[in-house]
Design a protein around this motif. Structure first.
Motif, short mmCIF file in Angstrom:
data_model
loop_
_atom_site.label_atom_id
_atom_site.label_comp_id
_atom_site.label_asym_id
_atom_site.label_seq_id
_atom_site.Cartn_x
_atom_site.Cartn_y
_atom_site.Cartn_z
N THR A 1 -16.55 8.44 -16.61
CA THR A 1 -15.33 9.24 -16.67
C THR A 1 -14.60 9.24 -15.33
N GLN A 2 -15.34 9.23 -14.23
CA GLN A 2 -14.70 9.17 -12.91
C GLN A 2 -13.88 7.90 -12.76
N ARG A 3 -14.41 6.77 -13.24
CA ARG A 3 -13.66 5.52 -13.16
C ARG A 3 -12.39 5.59 -14.02
N LEU A 4 -12.53 6.18 -15.20
CA LEU A 4 -11.37 6.34 -16.07
C LEU A 4 -10.31 7.22 -15.41
N VAL A 5 -10.71 8.39 -14.93
CA VAL A 5 -9.76 9.33 -14.34
C VAL A 5 -9.07 8.72 -13.12
N ALA A 6 -9.81 7.92 -12.35
CA ALA A 6 -9.22 7.28 -11.16
C ALA A 6 -8.09 6.33 -11.53
N ASP A 7 -8.11 5.79 -12.74
CA ASP A 7 -7.09 4.84 -13.17
C ASP A 7 -5.91 5.49 -13.89
N ILE A 8 -6.04 6.75 -14.26
CA ILE A 8 -4.98 7.39 -15.06
C ILE A 8 -3.76 7.70 -14.20
N ARG A 9 -2.59 7.27 -14.67
CA ARG A 9 -1.33 7.58 -14.00
C ARG A 9 -0.35 8.30 -14.93
N ASP A 10 -0.64 8.33 -16.21
CA ASP A 10 0.22 9.01 -17.17
C ASP A 10 -0.55 9.16 -18.48
N PHE A 11 -0.05 10.00 -19.36
CA PHE A 11 -0.65 10.12 -20.69
C PHE A 11 0.41 10.55 -21.68
N GLU A 12 0.15 10.27 -22.95
CA GLU A 12 0.97 10.80 -24.03
C GLU A 12 0.03 11.25 -25.14
N LYS B 1 0.83 -1.20 0.00
CA LYS B 1 0.00 0.00 0.00
C LYS B 1 0.86 1.25 0.00
N THR B 2 1.96 1.23 0.79
CA THR B 2 2.84 2.38 0.84
C THR B 2 3.44 2.65 -0.53
N GLU B 3 3.89 1.61 -1.20
CA GLU B 3 4.49 1.77 -2.52
C GLU B 3 3.47 2.32 -3.51
N THR B 4 2.26 1.84 -3.44
CA THR B 4 1.22 2.29 -4.37
C THR B 4 0.89 3.76 -4.16
N LEU B 5 0.78 4.17 -2.91
CA LEU B 5 0.48 5.57 -2.62
C LEU B 5 1.62 6.48 -3.06
N ALA B 6 2.83 6.01 -2.86
CA ALA B 6 3.98 6.82 -3.28
C ALA B 6 3.99 6.99 -4.79
N GLU B 7 3.72 5.90 -5.50
CA GLU B 7 3.69 5.98 -6.95
C GLU B 7 2.55 6.88 -7.43
N LEU B 8 1.43 6.83 -6.72
CA LEU B 8 0.30 7.68 -7.09
C LEU B 8 0.66 9.15 -6.99
N GLU B 9 1.32 9.53 -5.90
CA GLU B 9 1.69 10.93 -5.71
C GLU B 9 2.69 11.38 -6.77
N LYS B 10 3.62 10.51 -7.11
CA LYS B 10 4.58 10.86 -8.16
C LYS B 10 3.88 11.01 -9.51
N ALA B 11 2.96 10.09 -9.78
CA ALA B 11 2.24 10.15 -11.04
C ALA B 11 1.42 11.44 -11.15
N GLN B 12 0.78 11.83 -10.06
CA GLN B 12 -0.03 13.05 -10.07
C GLN B 12 0.82 14.29 -10.34
N GLU B 13 2.01 14.32 -9.76
CA GLU B 13 2.90 15.45 -10.00
C GLU B 13 3.37 15.46 -11.46
N ASN B 14 3.67 14.29 -12.00
CA ASN B 14 4.09 14.19 -13.39
C ASN B 14 2.98 14.65 -14.33
N ILE B 15 1.75 14.25 -14.02
CA ILE B 15 0.61 14.67 -14.85
C ILE B 15 0.44 16.19 -14.80
N ARG B 16 0.56 16.76 -13.60
CA ARG B 16 0.42 18.22 -13.48
C ARG B 16 1.46 18.94 -14.34
N ASN B 17 2.69 18.45 -14.34
CA ASN B 17 3.73 19.06 -15.15
C ASN B 17 3.43 18.96 -16.64
#
Length: 630
Positions: free
Chosen positions: A67-78, A5-21
C-alpha cells in the motif's frame, strides 16, 4: 536534470493539494474509486461500501509495503457512485479488466464473472461459462457468485431433462434413468419439447424463480415435518443459492448489448451530463461533461446529446435517456414545467426523433432495470456537479483570501495584480525569460509574455533580469498598460536589487519587488522583500505560501517550455546548416515541405525532386542526418 526535478516536485505539491480538496468532498455512498499516477494512468481500482471512509484511509495512518508503494504513486483519483455493494463489486471487475491497473495484481488474470448459458444446438444443454460469444446461445448473467452459479445449474439440471454430456454417448446413461435427460442419443426428441424446456429455464433465470422457490419451500417444510433433515437441508441450500444468483444487477445486464446510459443534473446555471458506457452488457467506462446552460434544462440536455452523437460515429445498439421530470433533472422544479407552468420538450418525442435520426434504439425507461441504470447516471451527474461547485468555492475562497493576506505580509493594502519573472538558459545558450500574471491569486494566461534575451552574453542572471524588467516596463509606460501591485522575481537579493535598480533609477517606478528563494531541493523556501531585501516570516503550511509556490511553479514552467521551444529550433537549424549546400532558404523550404527532421531523414531521394534538389545533394542530406543519429 534539476529542471525536471523542480517540475516534478511542483506537480507533486499541486497534486497533494488537489487530493486534500477532493477528500473533503467524498460522499457517504458505495461505489468504485480509481487511483491515478502523475501521467493520469489508472494504477488501482477498488470498491467501497462508503467511499469517503475507504478513499481517505489511503492518505492517513500507516500502511504495509504494497500500500505504501501504491500511495506514493497516487497523484489524483476519481470515483463512481453505485446503488449497492454488489454493483460496486461487478463494476470493479469491469474497470480492472479494461484498465489493467498496475497495483491490482490479484485481479489481473483472465477470469470474469460466470454466466449460465443455454447452448444453441440440436440438443441444447446448460453450461456455466466465463466467455460470452456470438453463437446464438442464450446467456444469463454475469453473476458475482461463481459457486451459486454452479449450484443453480445443478438445480436446473435436476429440474429440466436437457442432455448433460459434452459428447453424445452410444447408449443411455444414468441421467436418463434418474429422469434428468431425454436420451437424445437413442430416442427422437421433438424440437417443440426442447423449446418448451428452454422457455421455462429462460423464464426461471429472468425472474420466474419465485414460483420455484415457493415449491422448494413447501417441499423443505414437508421434509422437515417427516424428519428427513438431510433432504430439508439440501432444499434449504438450493433456495439460498437461488437467492444468491438471482440478485438484481444494475451494473450488468444479461443481453450483452452495447448501450449508452445518460443522465443529467443542473444547479446554479450549470449542467452536468453523465454517460455510462455499457459494452457487451457490462459497464466499462463513464464520461462527464459540465457546462453552463441558458435555456430550458431538458432542451439543452437534448441539444448536448444530439451534438455528441453527431460527432460520434461509434454508435451503441441502444441509448437510454432520463425522463424530462423532476427525478431526471435533479432540481427542485420539474423540467417539464416552465416558470408560467407551460409544457416544454417531451422526453419520449425527443427520444423518437433521436432514434429516427441515428437509426438506433432510443428509450426513456419508466420502470425496471433500465430505469435503475438511468437513475445511476443521474446520481453520478449530481455528485459530479456538486463536487465541481464545492471545489470551485473552496478554491476561490482560499485563493482570494491568500492574495489578500499576502499583501498584508508584504505591506500592500490591496494586492490585485502580480507579475512574476523567471529566466532560463543552459550554460548561456538560448537565453530566454518569461512573465506570468496572477489576478486576485489566479493565473491570467492571456497576459503571459515571452522574451528572447538580446543583450546578455553568457549565463548572467542579474543582467538578464535587468534587460527583461527594462523592456517590460518601458512598454507598460509607453502603452499606458495596467501597473502591477507586486513584481515577483525568481531569486534572492541579487535579482531583487537588479529589478529595483532598473525600476527606480531608470524608469522612475516605485513598485514593490519580492524574490522567491529556493532550497537545496529546488522548492520554494523563502520570501524576500524590501531594499535591502529581508526575509518575510511566512508559515510554510499557509495558503499564502502555497500561492507563492504556484506562482513560482507557473512562471518556471512557462519559461522552461519557451526555452525548450527555442532550443529545439536552434538544434534543427544547426543540423541542417552544417550540411554543405543548405542555406537558410533551403532549410526553411525543407522543413516546410517535410514537416520535421525525422521525416527528412526517412525520405527517399525522389522525395527531394519537387524542391529542385538534385539527387547528389539529397543523398548528402540523408546521409548527414543518419550519420548524426548513429
Amino acid at each position: 536534470m534539476d529542471e525536471k526535478k523542480t517540475e516534478t516536485l511542483a506537480e507533486l505539491e499541486k497534486a497533494q493539494e488537489n487530493i486534500r480538496n477532493k477528500l473533503a468532498l467524498l460522499p457517504d455512498l458505495p461505489g468504485c474509486y480509481l487511483m491515478k499516477n502523475a501521467a493520469g494512468t489508472i494504477i488501482y481500482v477498488g470498491k467501497a461500501k462508503v467511499l469517503k471512509n475507504r478513499v481517505r484511509s489511503y492518505f492517513t495512518g500507516s500502511h504495509n509495503g504494497k500500500t505504501q508503494r501504491l500511495v506514493a504513486d497516487i497523484r489524483d483519483f476519481e470515483y463512481i457512485v453505485t446503488g449497492s455493494n454488489i454493483e460496486a463489486l461487478i463494476l470493479e471487475c469491469n474497470l480492472i479488466k479494461m484498465h489493467q491497473p498496475k497495483y491490482n495484481v490479484l485481479l489481473k488474470d483472465d477470469k470474469t464473472f460466470p454466466y449460465i448459458k443455454i447452448t444453441y444446438e440440436a440438443h441444447p444443454r446448460l453450461e456455466v461459462t466465463r466467455r460470452v460469444l456470438k453463437d446464438k446461445a442464450k446467456y444469463f448473467g454475469p453473476y458475482p457468485n461463481a459457486y451459486a452459479a454452479q449450484q443453480t445449474k445443478k438445480l436446473l439440471d435436476r429440474m429440466y431433462p436437457l442432455r448433460k454430456c459434452g459428447v453424445m454417448p452410444k447408449e443411455v446413461c444414468l441421467y436418463y434413468h434418474m429422469g434428468q435427460c431425454l436420451a437424445p442419443c437413442e430416442k427422437e426428441v421433438d424440437p417443440a419439447e426442447y423449446e418448451r424446456i428452454t422457455q421455462e429455464i429462460q423464464s426461471f433465470l429472468s425472474g420466474g424463480h419465485e414460483e420455484i422457490k415457493k415449491e422448494l419451500q413447501r417441499k423443505m417444510e414437508e421434509a422437515a415435518e417427516e424428519l428427513y433433515f438431510e433432504r430439508a437441508k439440501e432444499l434449504r441450500d438450493q433456495i439460498m443459492n437461488i437467492d444468491a444468483i438471482m440478485q438484481k444487477q444494475k451494473i450488468t445486464t444479461s443481453d450483452a448489448k452495447d448501450r449508452d446510459v445518460l443522465g443529467f443534473a443542473v444547479d446554479k446555471g450549470w449542467m452536468c451530463v453523465q454517460i455510462l458506457y455499457m459494452r457487451q452488457g457490462k459497464m466499462v467506462q463513464r464520461h462527464a461533461s459540465a457546462f453552463p446552460f441558458y435555456g430550458e434544462a431538458y432542451s439543452d440536455f437534448m441539444s448536448f446529446v444530439t451534438q455528441y452523437y453527431s460527432d460520434n460515429p461509434a454508435l451503441p445498439q441502444e441509448i437510454l435517456l432520463p425522463d424530462s421530470g423532476k427525478d431526471a433533472e435533479g432540481s427542485d422544479k420539474a423540467a417539464g414545467e416552465t416558470e408560467n407552468g407551460g409544457d416544454v420538450l417531451d422526453a419520449h418525442s425527443a427520444a423518437a426523433s433521436l432514434q429516427e435520426w441515428l437509426g438506433v434504439k432510443v428509450l426513456v425507461p419508466q420502470r425496471g432495470q433500465k430505469r435503475q441504470m438511468v437513475g445511476m447516471a443521474v446520481e453520478n451527474a449530481k455528485v459530479s456537479l456538486d463536487e465541481k461547485f464545492r471545489l470551485i468555492e473552496r478554491d476561490e475562497e482560499r485563493t482570494l483570501k491568500a492574495a489578500a493576506n499576502l499583501g498584508q505580509y508584504i505591506g500592500i493594502e490591496h494586492l490585485h495584480r502580480i507579475e512574476a519573472f523567471d529566466n532560463s538558459n543552459i550554460q548561456g545558450a538560448n537565453p530566454v525569460s518569461a512573465m506570468v500574471v496572477f489576478i486576485d491569486g489566479k493565473p491570467d494566461k492571456k497576459e503571459y509574455r515571452k522574451y528572447k534575451v538580446r543583450t546578455v552574453q553568457g549565463p548572467d542572471d542579474y543582467e538578464t533580469m535587468r534587460e527583461v524588467i527594462r523592456r517590460r516596463y518601458e512598454r507598460v509606460l509607453k502603452e499606458n498598460l495596467e501597473m502591477p501591485d507586486l513584481i515577483v522575481v525568481d531569486g534572492g537579493k541579487g535579482q531583487i536589487s537588479a529589478a529595483v535598480d532598473v525600476l527606480e533609477n531608470e524608469l522612475g517606478l516605485f513598485i514593490p519587488v519580492c524574490g522567491l528563494v529556493k532550497d537545496a531541493k529546488h522548492r520554494t523556501a523563502q520570501l524576500m522583500v524590501g531594499d535591502p531585501p529581508e526575509p518575510v516570516d511566512l508559515p510554510r503550511d499557509s495558503q499564502e505560501f502555497y500561492l507563492l509556490q504556484r506562482i513560482q511553479d507557473e512562471v518556471h514552467r512557462f519559461a522552461i517550455s519557451f526555452h525548450r521551444e527555442q532550443r529545439g529550433k536552434s538544434m534543427v537549424a544547426s543540423k541542417l546548416d552544417s550540411i554543405p549546400g543548405i542555406g537558410e532558404k533551403r532549410r526553411k523550404l525543407l522543413l516546410k515541405h517535410f514537416g520535421s527532421l525525422k521525416k527528412i531523414k526517412e525520405a527517399s531521394i525522389e522525395d527531394f525532386r519537387p524542391l529542385s534538389i538534385g539527387d547528389k545533394l539529397a543523398k548528402q542530406i540523408i546521409a548527414a542526418l543518419r550519420d548524426e543519429e548513429s
